[in-house]
Design a protein around this motif. Structure first.
Motif, mmCIF file in Angstrom:
data_model
loop_
_atom_site.group_PDB
_atom_site.id
_atom_site.type_symbol
_atom_site.label_atom_id
_atom_site.label_comp_id
_atom_site.label_asym_id
_atom_site.label_seq_id
_atom_site.Cartn_x
_atom_site.Cartn_y
_atom_site.Cartn_z
ATOM 1 N N HIS A 84 0.857 -1.184 0.000
ATOM 2 C CA HIS A 84 0.000 0.000 0.000
ATOM 3 C C HIS A 84 0.894 1.234 0.000
ATOM 4 C CE1 HIS A 84 -3.446 -2.559 1.106
ATOM 5 N NE2 HIS A 84 -2.569 -3.190 1.854
ATOM 6 N N ALA A 85 0.454 2.276 -0.673
ATOM 7 C CA ALA A 85 1.217 3.524 -0.711
ATOM 8 C C ALA A 85 1.169 4.192 0.656
ATOM 9 C CB ALA A 85 0.635 4.464 -1.766
ATOM 10 N N SER A 110 0.462 -2.480 10.953
ATOM 11 C CA SER A 110 1.140 -2.113 9.706
ATOM 12 C C SER A 110 2.644 -2.116 9.902
ATOM 13 C CB SER A 110 0.679 -0.726 9.245
ATOM 14 O OG SER A 110 1.136 0.265 10.136
ATOM 15 N N HIS A 111 3.342 -2.271 8.782
ATOM 16 C CA HIS A 111 4.803 -2.182 8.751
ATOM 17 C C HIS A 111 5.167 -1.324 7.547
ATOM 18 C CE1 HIS A 111 9.004 -3.409 9.236
ATOM 19 N NE2 HIS A 111 9.038 -3.437 7.917
ATOM 20 N N THR A 112 5.891 -0.235 7.801
ATOM 21 C CA THR A 112 6.324 0.639 6.708
ATOM 22 C C THR A 112 7.751 0.258 6.332
ATOM 23 O OG1 THR A 112 4.916 2.403 7.548
ATOM 24 C CG2 THR A 112 6.618 3.022 5.959
ATOM 25 N N ASN A 113 7.921 -0.137 5.084
ATOM 26 C CA ASN A 113 9.235 -0.536 4.574
ATOM 27 C C ASN A 113 10.086 0.691 4.268
ATOM 28 O OD1 ASN A 113 8.683 -3.400 4.508
ATOM 29 N ND2 ASN A 113 7.325 -2.958 2.789
ATOM 30 N N ASP A 114 11.373 0.482 4.106
ATOM 31 C CA ASP A 114 12.297 1.570 3.797
ATOM 32 C C ASP A 114 11.916 2.312 2.514
ATOM 33 O OD1 ASP A 114 13.760 0.998 6.062
ATOM 34 O OD2 ASP A 114 15.260 -0.215 5.001
ATOM 35 N N ASP A 115 11.285 1.608 1.570
ATOM 36 C CA ASP A 115 10.900 2.255 0.307
ATOM 37 C C ASP A 115 9.591 3.035 0.419
ATOM 38 O OD1 ASP A 115 8.951 0.290 0.380
ATOM 39 O OD2 ASP A 115 9.574 -0.690 -1.485
ATOM 40 N N GLY A 169 1.787 -7.676 -8.780
ATOM 41 C CA GLY A 169 3.032 -8.415 -8.944
ATOM 42 C C GLY A 169 3.427 -8.947 -7.585
ATOM 43 N N GLY A 170 4.604 -9.528 -7.468
ATOM 44 C CA GLY A 170 4.997 -10.032 -6.171
ATOM 45 C C GLY A 170 6.431 -10.481 -6.112
ATOM 46 N N ASP A 171 7.293 -9.910 -6.966
ATOM 47 C CA ASP A 171 8.670 -10.366 -6.983
ATOM 48 C C ASP A 171 9.431 -10.029 -5.716
ATOM 49 O OD1 ASP A 171 8.228 -11.337 -9.493
ATOM 50 O OD2 ASP A 171 9.025 -9.569 -10.518
ATOM 51 N N ASP A 172 8.974 -8.957 -4.999
ATOM 52 C CA ASP A 172 9.721 -8.530 -3.823
ATOM 53 C C ASP A 172 9.133 -9.054 -2.523
ATOM 54 O OD1 ASP A 172 8.358 -5.180 -3.361
ATOM 55 O OD2 ASP A 172 7.416 -7.036 -4.029
ATOM 56 N N ASP A 179 12.644 -8.686 5.886
ATOM 57 C CA ASP A 179 12.831 -7.426 6.597
ATOM 58 C C ASP A 179 11.857 -7.312 7.756
ATOM 59 O OD1 ASP A 179 14.796 -6.727 4.805
ATOM 60 O OD2 ASP A 179 13.515 -5.367 3.635
ATOM 61 N N GLU A 180 10.561 -7.571 7.491
ATOM 62 C CA GLU A 180 9.539 -7.434 8.518
ATOM 63 C C GLU A 180 9.734 -8.459 9.626
ATOM 64 O OE1 GLU A 180 6.199 -8.032 6.021
ATOM 65 O OE2 GLU A 180 6.346 -6.062 5.109
ATOM 66 N N LYS A 181 9.995 -9.700 9.240
ATOM 67 C CA LYS A 181 10.139 -10.769 10.226
ATOM 68 C C LYS A 181 11.367 -10.514 11.091
ATOM 69 C CE LYS A 181 10.576 -15.691 10.368
ATOM 70 N NZ LYS A 181 10.953 -16.813 9.601
#
Length: 194
Positions: A84-85, A110-115, A169-172, A179-181
């Protein structure tokens, strides 16, 4: 220790048979969870960290054991792959707050990734170090898996994401999961260590 196949609830809405097995408390382990997943006819893998995971198309559910002896915890943690954005985070948080108020499990955060993308994680836990009844363990685990599936359907409906499912998609996925785990495990390992 083994699980009677008639004790495993199915996902078709049929009445759930009564489990049979040990009458006293048991301390569940990964082999017991594997037996349960086999009887539920769910595919699973063991990841490089030794955790058991059941993959679905849009999420992965991990069955993890953490802690020592009497403090050991069994955790069922689901990583939802849909990104999600960051701009949609307020609406997302409002939705998951609504879910958390209305349901017992999984509790979703929620978990906000570095990107800057936001992903959701659902979790339910049970203290197992002193033992639990086999019936309670089986029914809780099955209920948590069902609820994880239901949450994915619910959030798609709530956020109007039906159109995005076909084009996702789902390559990442696996990189985000690690990262989250790892972030969560690091927090767990550091609890009480100051």
């Amino acid at each position: 220790m083994s699980i009677d196949p008639s004790s495993i609830p199915n996902f078709g809405g049929q009445p759930e048979p009564e489990p049979s097995g040990p009458t006293g408390p048991v301390i569940p382990d990964q082999d017991l969870v594997k037996q349960l997943l086999d009887q539920m006819e769910l595919k699973y893998v063991v990841d490089e960290e030794g955790d058991l995971a059941a993959p679905w198309e849009q999420f992965r559910t991990y069955f993890m054991f953490r802690g020592e002896e009497e403090q050991q915890v069994f955790s069922v943690r689901t990583f939802y792959d849909r990104a999600h954005a960051i701009e949609s985070k307020p609406q997302l948080l409002e939705s998951i707050d609504d879910w958390n108020r209305r349901t017992l499990w999984p509790k979703v955060y929620s978990h906000t990734n570095d990107d800057g993308t936001v992903r959701l994680i659902g979790e339910a836990q049970m203290l197992i170090g002193t033992g639990v009844s086999l019936e309670h363990f089986v029914s809780s685990t099955v209920s948590w898996v069902r609820a994880s599936i239901e949450f994915d359907r619910w959030v798609v409906e709530q956020l109007g994401l039906e159109k995005e499912i076909d084009s996702a998609g789902g390559d990442d996925k696996n990189a985000d999961k690690n990262d989250e785990k790892n972030d969560d495990q690091g927090d767990d390992k550091n609890d009480g260590e100051d």
